[in-house]
Design a protein around this motif. Structure first.
Motif, PDB file in Angstrom:
ATOM      1  N   ASP A  34      10.424 -11.577  -8.752  1.00  0.00           N
ATOM      2  CA  ASP A  34      11.030 -10.349  -9.258  1.00  0.00           C
ATOM      3  C   ASP A  34       9.985  -9.246  -9.262  1.00  0.00           C
ATOM      4  O   ASP A  34       8.778  -9.505  -9.351  1.00  0.00           O
ATOM      5  N   ALA A  35      10.456  -8.006  -9.156  1.00  0.00           N
ATOM      6  CA  ALA A  35       9.501  -6.899  -9.094  1.00  0.00           C
ATOM      7  C   ALA A  35      10.109  -5.638  -9.682  1.00  0.00           C
ATOM      8  O   ALA A  35      11.327  -5.415  -9.616  1.00  0.00           O
ATOM      9  N   ASP A  36       9.230  -4.826 -10.260  1.00  0.00           N
ATOM     10  CA  ASP A  36       9.601  -3.500 -10.774  1.00  0.00           C
ATOM     11  C   ASP A  36       8.464  -2.559 -10.397  1.00  0.00           C
ATOM     12  O   ASP A  36       7.420  -2.539 -11.049  1.00  0.00           O
ATOM     13  N   LEU A  37       8.682  -1.779  -9.315  1.00  0.00           N
ATOM     14  CA  LEU A  37       7.609  -0.984  -8.744  1.00  0.00           C
ATOM     15  C   LEU A  37       8.010   0.475  -8.594  1.00  0.00           C
ATOM     16  O   LEU A  37       9.180   0.793  -8.345  1.00  0.00           O
ATOM     17  N   SER A  38       7.031   1.341  -8.726  1.00  0.00           N
ATOM     18  CA  SER A  38       7.185   2.755  -8.402  1.00  0.00           C
ATOM     19  C   SER A  38       6.212   3.069  -7.275  1.00  0.00           C
ATOM     20  O   SER A  38       5.007   2.806  -7.398  1.00  0.00           O
ATOM     21  N   LEU A  39       6.757   3.572  -6.152  1.00  0.00           N
ATOM     22  CA  LEU A  39       5.938   3.811  -4.976  1.00  0.00           C
ATOM     23  C   LEU A  39       6.006   5.276  -4.555  1.00  0.00           C
ATOM     24  O   LEU A  39       7.052   5.925  -4.672  1.00  0.00           O
ATOM     25  N   THR A  40       4.917   5.782  -4.058  1.00  0.00           N
ATOM     26  CA  THR A  40       4.905   7.038  -3.314  1.00  0.00           C
ATOM     27  C   THR A  40       4.359   6.718  -1.930  1.00  0.00           C
ATOM     28  O   THR A  40       3.343   6.038  -1.789  1.00  0.00           O
ATOM     29  N   VAL A  41       5.086   7.175  -0.912  1.00  0.00           N
ATOM     30  CA  VAL A  41       4.738   6.841   0.465  1.00  0.00           C
ATOM     31  C   VAL A  41       4.567   8.135   1.252  1.00  0.00           C
ATOM     32  O   VAL A  41       5.482   8.972   1.302  1.00  0.00           O
ATOM     33  N   GLY A  42       3.425   8.277   1.878  1.00  0.00           N
ATOM     34  CA  GLY A  42       3.179   9.487   2.656  1.00  0.00           C
ATOM     35  C   GLY A  42       4.051   9.575   3.881  1.00  0.00           C
ATOM     36  O   GLY A  42       4.591  10.641   4.207  1.00  0.00           O
ATOM     37  N   ARG A  43       4.210   8.429   4.579  1.00  0.00           N
ATOM     38  CA  ARG A  43       5.061   8.384   5.778  1.00  0.00           C
ATOM     39  C   ARG A  43       5.806   7.062   5.784  1.00  0.00           C
ATOM     40  O   ARG A  43       5.189   5.998   5.826  1.00  0.00           O
ATOM     41  N   ILE A  70       6.408  -9.056 -11.008  1.00  0.00           N
ATOM     42  CA  ILE A  70       5.428  -8.098 -10.518  1.00  0.00           C
ATOM     43  C   ILE A  70       5.864  -6.700 -10.926  1.00  0.00           C
ATOM     44  O   ILE A  70       7.020  -6.329 -10.727  1.00  0.00           O
ATOM     45  N   SER A  71       4.964  -5.928 -11.469  1.00  0.00           N
ATOM     46  CA  SER A  71       5.281  -4.547 -11.834  1.00  0.00           C
ATOM     47  C   SER A  71       4.050  -3.688 -11.580  1.00  0.00           C
ATOM     48  O   SER A  71       2.911  -4.176 -11.562  1.00  0.00           O
ATOM     49  N   GLY A  72       4.286  -2.406 -11.362  1.00  0.00           N
ATOM     50  CA  GLY A  72       3.161  -1.527 -11.145  1.00  0.00           C
ATOM     51  C   GLY A  72       3.557  -0.283 -10.391  1.00  0.00           C
ATOM     52  O   GLY A  72       4.743  -0.035 -10.104  1.00  0.00           O
ATOM     53  N   ALA A  73       2.563   0.523 -10.062  1.00  0.00           N
ATOM     54  CA  ALA A  73       2.748   1.760  -9.307  1.00  0.00           C
ATOM     55  C   ALA A  73       1.774   1.765  -8.141  1.00  0.00           C
ATOM     56  O   ALA A  73       0.590   1.421  -8.309  1.00  0.00           O
ATOM     57  N   LEU A  74       2.265   2.126  -6.971  1.00  0.00           N
ATOM     58  CA  LEU A  74       1.442   2.107  -5.770  1.00  0.00           C
ATOM     59  C   LEU A  74       1.566   3.433  -5.026  1.00  0.00           C
ATOM     60  O   LEU A  74       2.642   4.045  -4.982  1.00  0.00           O
ATOM     61  N   ASP A  75       0.467   3.836  -4.418  1.00  0.00           N
ATOM     62  CA  ASP A  75       0.448   5.006  -3.545  1.00  0.00           C
ATOM     63  C   ASP A  75       0.096   4.516  -2.148  1.00  0.00           C
ATOM     64  O   ASP A  75      -1.037   4.079  -1.894  1.00  0.00           O
ATOM     65  N   VAL A  76       1.093   4.542  -1.244  1.00  0.00           N
ATOM     66  CA  VAL A  76       0.917   3.966   0.087  1.00  0.00           C
ATOM     67  C   VAL A  76       0.904   5.087   1.126  1.00  0.00           C
ATOM     68  O   VAL A  76       1.874   5.853   1.213  1.00  0.00           O
ATOM     69  N   PRO A  77      -0.140   5.208   1.921  1.00  0.00           N
ATOM     70  CA  PRO A  77      -0.178   6.274   2.921  1.00  0.00           C
ATOM     71  C   PRO A  77       0.907   6.146   3.982  1.00  0.00           C
ATOM     72  O   PRO A  77       1.495   7.133   4.416  1.00  0.00           O
ATOM     73  N   GLU A  78       1.203   4.888   4.401  1.00  0.00           N
ATOM     74  CA  GLU A  78       2.180   4.687   5.477  1.00  0.00           C
ATOM     75  C   GLU A  78       2.836   3.330   5.322  1.00  0.00           C
ATOM     76  O   GLU A  78       2.175   2.332   5.004  1.00  0.00           O
ATOM     77  N   LEU A  79       4.166   3.296   5.565  1.00  0.00           N
ATOM     78  CA  LEU A  79       4.923   2.049   5.440  1.00  0.00           C
ATOM     79  C   LEU A  79       6.004   2.020   6.515  1.00  0.00           C
ATOM     80  O   LEU A  79       6.792   2.956   6.642  1.00  0.00           O
ATOM     81  N   ASP A  80       6.024   0.948   7.293  1.00  0.00           N
ATOM     82  CA  ASP A  80       7.021   0.765   8.350  1.00  0.00           C
ATOM     83  C   ASP A  80       7.857  -0.464   8.005  1.00  0.00           C
ATOM     84  O   ASP A  80       7.344  -1.591   7.980  1.00  0.00           O
ATOM     85  N   VAL A  81       9.145  -0.249   7.735  1.00  0.00           N
ATOM     86  CA  VAL A  81      10.035  -1.351   7.353  1.00  0.00           C
ATOM     87  C   VAL A  81      10.925  -1.794   8.511  1.00  0.00           C
ATOM     88  O   VAL A  81      11.829  -2.604   8.327  1.00  0.00           O
ATOM     89  N   THR A  82      10.654  -1.287   9.717  1.00  0.00           N
ATOM     90  CA  THR A  82      11.504  -1.592  10.867  1.00  0.00           C
ATOM     91  C   THR A  82      11.576  -3.086  11.136  1.00  0.00           C
ATOM     92  O   THR A  82      12.625  -3.616  11.496  1.00  0.00           O
ATOM     93  N   ASP A 127       6.699  12.101   2.401  1.00  0.00           N
ATOM     94  CA  ASP A 127       6.649  12.458   0.981  1.00  0.00           C
ATOM     95  C   ASP A 127       7.771  11.780   0.199  1.00  0.00           C
ATOM     96  O   ASP A 127       8.587  12.416  -0.466  1.00  0.00           O
ATOM     97  N   ALA A 128       7.810  10.451   0.289  1.00  0.00           N
ATOM     98  CA  ALA A 128       8.876   9.682  -0.354  1.00  0.00           C
ATOM     99  C   ALA A 128       8.410   9.115  -1.697  1.00  0.00           C
ATOM    100  O   ALA A 128       7.289   8.630  -1.825  1.00  0.00           O
ATOM    101  N   ALA A 129       9.317   9.195  -2.673  1.00  0.00           N
ATOM    102  CA  ALA A 129       9.094   8.559  -3.976  1.00  0.00           C
ATOM    103  C   ALA A 129      10.173   7.519  -4.176  1.00  0.00           C
ATOM    104  O   ALA A 129      11.368   7.828  -4.097  1.00  0.00           O
ATOM    105  N   LEU A 130       9.779   6.255  -4.414  1.00  0.00           N
ATOM    106  CA  LEU A 130      10.716   5.147  -4.500  1.00  0.00           C
ATOM    107  C   LEU A 130      10.571   4.400  -5.814  1.00  0.00           C
ATOM    108  O   LEU A 130       9.465   4.168  -6.297  1.00  0.00           O
ATOM    109  N   ASP A 131      11.699   4.015  -6.364  1.00  0.00           N
ATOM    110  CA  ASP A 131      11.741   3.065  -7.468  1.00  0.00           C
ATOM    111  C   ASP A 131      12.348   1.774  -6.931  1.00  0.00           C
ATOM    112  O   ASP A 131      13.475   1.772  -6.423  1.00  0.00           O
ATOM    113  N   VAL A 132      11.608   0.682  -7.004  1.00  0.00           N
ATOM    114  CA  VAL A 132      12.035  -0.596  -6.457  1.00  0.00           C
ATOM    115  C   VAL A 132      12.295  -1.569  -7.601  1.00  0.00           C
ATOM    116  O   VAL A 132      11.414  -1.806  -8.435  1.00  0.00           O
ATOM    117  N   ASP A 133      13.502  -2.133  -7.617  1.00  0.00           N
ATOM    118  CA  ASP A 133      13.882  -3.080  -8.670  1.00  0.00           C
ATOM    119  C   ASP A 133      14.412  -4.344  -7.991  1.00  0.00           C
ATOM    120  O   ASP A 133      15.460  -4.301  -7.326  1.00  0.00           O
TER     121      ASP A 133
END
Length: 370
Positions: A46-55, A1-13, A65-71
């Motif tokens: 497997d995944a290669d993602l670029s994410l921007t998360v508002g919260r 899986i690969s791609g770029a996502l813009d996520v308004p909110e993400l809770d990983v708790t 205002d988080a920018a993440l690279d997920v591998d």
């Protein structure tokens, strides 16, 4: 899986192991969880993602205002947060979870600048005793089958530097003012408790972590009235601490009664015990070692044992000692010894059973011919 996502909110708790709901957890810092960490989900794809998360919510910590690279490759997840904003600060962070082996391993890195320390520490650890703005850097790694094992296997280090803040729960200038009565009565001096506070202009230090035990040797706190040096250990895995502080007056502070400038006076303090129930008190080990060493050295050089003991106590606490000239001046010719005006003399009498009084009694007996 690969791609770029813009996520308004993400809770990983929900994906983070939590401590068990026990009676001990309700009355203090909860014990580390022994629930098995299951990273089998990392092997699904497997995944290669670029994410921007508002919260981004991580337990009680809020990141914006988080920018993440997920591998994610072959059950090994690496997340690089190339941009984060939290509690008035900004920086970078990273996280690795490796599920390729039977025992999972982890790594956490962070470099946060201009962060509001009080807000971050309260959210991350429920600690509300420190305020200030500054920089935090950490690099920690460990392996373990559960949270308890991970905390006992932590290795790495970090540093911190805060400015223009305060430590709540203690007024170190007030503690120094009450050092004489505190040592005499073997009690913690006034200045500790709710409502007390010590302002600082700088608070800095670094630490290393080995097998779950953090060690610090270079803590320094600077304020207009007090300088504090600190060193000790914090057993993260065992949730205990043994830490020593040396507050020293660097500006004019009047003692109780206003009759002495306490500049240079040191109050040795030890903090030890569990995270849930730490104790704070005078560091009698330091006082005792200084007394023994100073007394032995004084006797070897020909000092009277009582004088050597008094001078050793004065030197240990920054009160200074008496020289021969002062000893001679103490006798004003009418048989009254003015040594009782010496702070070290007063402390010595309180600590060691009024040694000086017994000497004065003998002098008085000889003086009246009885």
């Amino acid at each position: 899986i690969s791609g770029a996502l813009d996520v308004p909110e993400l809770d990983v708790t929900r994906y983070i192991p939590v401590a068990p709901d026990t009676e001990a957890a309700a009355t203090g810092v909860p014990p580390w969880s022994r629930e098995t960490i299951n990273l089998s989900a990392l092997g699904v794809a497997d995944a290669d993602l670029s994410l921007t998360v508002g919260r981004l919510q991580v337990q009680e910590i809020e990141i914006s205002d988080a920018a993440l690279d997920v591998d994610l490759v072959n059950s090994r997840l690496e997340v690089n947060l190339t941009r984060i904003t939290l509690y008035d600060g900004a920086g970078t962070a990273g996280f690795v979870a490796n599920g390729r082996t039977a025992t999972p391993s982890f790594r956490v890195t962070a470099d946060i600048q201009s962060v509001a320390a009080g807000l971050l520490l309260e959210a991350a650890a429920g600690f509300d005793r420190l305020t200030g703005t500054g920089r935090i850097r950490i690099d920690l790694l460990a392996s373990g089958a559960n949270q308890d094992a991970v905390m006992n296997a932590l290795n790495g280090g970090g540093s911190f530097a805060f400015a223009d803040g305060a430590i709540r729960g203690v007024n170190l200038a007030q503690a120094i003012r009450g050092i004489e009565s505190a040592l005499t009565n073997r009690r913690l001096p006034q200045g500790f408790g709710e409502g007390e506070e010590t302002d600082f202009t700088a608070l800095e230090g670094s630490f290393s972590v080995s097998n779950g035990v953090a060690r610090n040797t270079d803590l320094i706190l600077l304020s207009p009235l007090v300088r504090v040096d600190g060193s000790g250990t914090v057993d993260i895995g065992g949730q205990t601490m043994d830490y020593r502080l040396r507050p020293q007056a660097v500006a004019s502070i009047e003692g109780q009664g206003g009759d002495r400038d306490l500049r240079g006076v040191v109050v040795p303090i030890v903090i030890r015990g569990t995270f849930s129930n730490p104790s704070v008190g005078i560091d009698w080990d330091v006082v005792g070692r200084a007394l023994l060493q100073g007394t032995v050295q004084g006797v070897i050089t020909g000092q009277n044992p009582e004088d050597a003991l008094r001078n050793a106590l004065g030197s240990a606490l920054g009160l200074g000692g008496n020289d021969d000239d002062n000893d001679d001046a103490g006798d004003n010719g009418d048989g009254n010894d003015e040594a009782s005006d010496d702070p070290a003399e007063r402390l010595l009498r309180g600590l060691l059973g009024n040694i000086g009084n017994s000497s004065n009694d003998e002098d008085t007996d000889n003086g009246d011919g009885n």
